[in-house]
Design an enzyme around this catalytic site. Structure first.
Site, PDB file in Angstrom:
ATOM      1  N   LYS A  85      -2.611 -10.030  -3.123  1.00  0.00           N
ATOM      2  CA  LYS A  85      -1.527  -9.832  -4.094  1.00  0.00           C
ATOM      3  C   LYS A  85      -0.242 -10.565  -3.687  1.00  0.00           C
ATOM      4  CE  LYS A  85       1.131  -6.434  -1.943  1.00  0.00           C
ATOM      5  NZ  LYS A  85       0.460  -6.491  -0.687  1.00  0.00           N
ATOM      6  N   LYS A 117     -10.878 -10.075   3.086  1.00  0.00           N
ATOM      7  CA  LYS A 117      -9.975  -9.089   2.474  1.00  0.00           C
ATOM      8  C   LYS A 117     -10.501  -7.670   2.650  1.00  0.00           C
ATOM      9  CE  LYS A 117      -6.437  -8.076  -0.008  1.00  0.00           C
ATOM     10  NZ  LYS A 117      -5.162  -8.313   0.674  1.00  0.00           N
ATOM     11  N   GLY A 126       0.789  -1.235   0.000  1.00  0.00           N
ATOM     12  CA  GLY A 126       0.000   0.000   0.000  1.00  0.00           C
ATOM     13  C   GLY A 126       0.816   1.276   0.000  1.00  0.00           C
ATOM     14  N   ASN A 127       1.946   1.291   0.736  1.00  0.00           N
ATOM     15  CA  ASN A 127       2.706   2.547   0.824  1.00  0.00           C
ATOM     16  C   ASN A 127       3.439   2.883  -0.478  1.00  0.00           C
ATOM     17  OD1 ASN A 127       4.454   0.426   1.282  1.00  0.00           O
ATOM     18  ND2 ASN A 127       5.853   1.630   2.534  1.00  0.00           N
ATOM     19  N   LYS A 152       2.019 -12.436   3.767  1.00  0.00           N
ATOM     20  CA  LYS A 152       3.346 -12.178   3.173  1.00  0.00           C
ATOM     21  C   LYS A 152       4.302 -13.327   3.522  1.00  0.00           C
ATOM     22  CE  LYS A 152       2.643  -7.265   3.657  1.00  0.00           C
ATOM     23  NZ  LYS A 152       1.874  -7.190   2.424  1.00  0.00           N
TER      24      LYS A 152
END
Ligand SMILES: Nc1ncnc2c1ncn2[C@@H]1O[C@H](COP(=O)(O)OP(=O)(O)O)[C@@H](O)[C@H]1O
Ligand SMILES: NC(=O)OP(=O)(O)O
Length: 313
Positions: free
Chosen positions: A213, A128, A11-12, A275
């Site tokens: 993702k 999500k 996101g960042n 992740k």
């Protein structure tokens, strides 16, 4: 020697709205082109939580305002729109950065469909988070009025949640491989990919979901035969006892150690857990494969082995 690297942008790297995205992608492009300049071949994927939520909300408002003119927009189409919207800015930022450094390389965004299993239990259990954060009152109103599923997201506020099935296969994989082989910088599997499943003949049907993702990036990295999967996020390293007084940053993790830590609940579901799971999956998928989790601005140092958390066998 140059490696083949799949980079998953968090996101960042993108920001939460149009002006933020424009600024964020210029920094993101610098970090990526640093790696290209060092001779690495990169394939880029990215998240879309805030963006797909924004698009879905805008489309739903349109239908509510003028139901005689606009029919509801499926979530799979909103994911496709988010790939176009993010790919547009990312592709341009990369193009500019490459040209500024005198590197002759084409950049292309592939609208990517990712196959999911329509019987995946994730369809019955939405997890999500998408869109902007809300207050508890706003969340309860949306739940009541529109039947949305909402959750409290890691102490940061409330968010809508949608189904997030596991990615099984990338429909456009051969096109992606051909473009990479032709020397292009490819942006693919944006927002986890447009979720689809096969129906009759060669037809694909869009699914109401947003794929994670990190999981899609692991599949992409495996299917393009990458050496490294880099997951860029808002922390330099993965920690155990994250946020606690005895927090410990990790430099290296084997899949076995990662599984122990996962079992002990060190990685938050919906943020660090996918992740680490995606990194483990990639590291175990073939000899010599490793994953790296670090900050966007530390990508170059991470690839050089100077920082980040490396997950490898
Ligand atoms: N064990 C952990 N170690 C490091 N960060 C963690 C851990 N558990 C949760 N986090 C949080 O996960 C965040 C990354 O998840 P998220 O913001 O969802 O990712 P993305 O960059 O893909 O948007 C980190 O910024 C950190 O706040
Ligand atoms: N699709 C996806 O995983 O998006 P985020 O990374 O923004 O959650």
């Amino acid at each position: 020697m140059g490696k083949r690297i799949v980079i998953a942008l968090g996101g960042n790297a993108l920001g939460n709205n149009l002006p933020e995205q424009r600024i964020a992608v210029t920094q993101t492009a610098k970090a990526i082109v640093d790696l290209i300049e060092e001779g690495h071949e990169v394939i880029i994927s990215h998240g879309n939580g805030p963006q797909v939520g924004m698009i879905q909300k805008a489309m739903a408002e349109l239908t509510r305002a003028e139901p005689e003119k606009y029919i509801p927009c499926p979530l799979s189409v909103c994911v496709a729109m988010s790939q176009g919207y993010i790919g547009y800015d990312l592709q341009n930022a990369l193009r500019e950065e490459l040209l500024d450094r005198g590197i002759q390389k084409g950049v292309a965004t592939v609208l990517t469909q990712v196959e999911v299993d329509p019987t995946d239990p994730a369809f019955q259990n939405p997890t999500k988070p998408i869109g902007a954060f809300m207050t508890k009152e706003e969340a309860e109103r949306l739940k009541l009025e529109r039947g949305y599923n909402v959750i409290e997201d890691a102490g940061r506020g409330y968010r809508r949640v949608v189904a997030s099935p596991r990615p099984k296969a990338i429909v456009e994989i051969q096109s992606i491989r051909d473009m990479v082989s032709a020397g292009l910088v490819v942006v693919a599997c944006g927002g986890g990919g447009i979720p689809v499943y096969p129906t009759e003949g060669h037809q694909l049907k869009g699914a109401a979901a947003v794929i994670d993702k990190d999981f899609a990036s692991s599949v992409l990295a495996q299917q393009v035969n990458a050496d490294t999967l880099i997951i860029l996020t808002a922390v330099e390293k993965v920690a155990v006892n994250f946020g606690k007084p005895d927090q410990k940053w990790l430099d290296r993790l084997t899949p076995e150690q990662a599984r122990v830590y996962m079992g002990e609940g060190h990685f938050a579901p919906g943020s660090m857990l996918p992740k680490v799971q995606a990194a483990v999956e990639f590291a175990e998928s073939g000899p010599g494969r490793s994953a790296l989790i670090t900050l966007l601005e530390k990508a170059k140092d991470g690839v050089a082995g100077r920082t980040g958390t490396v997950i490898c066998q």
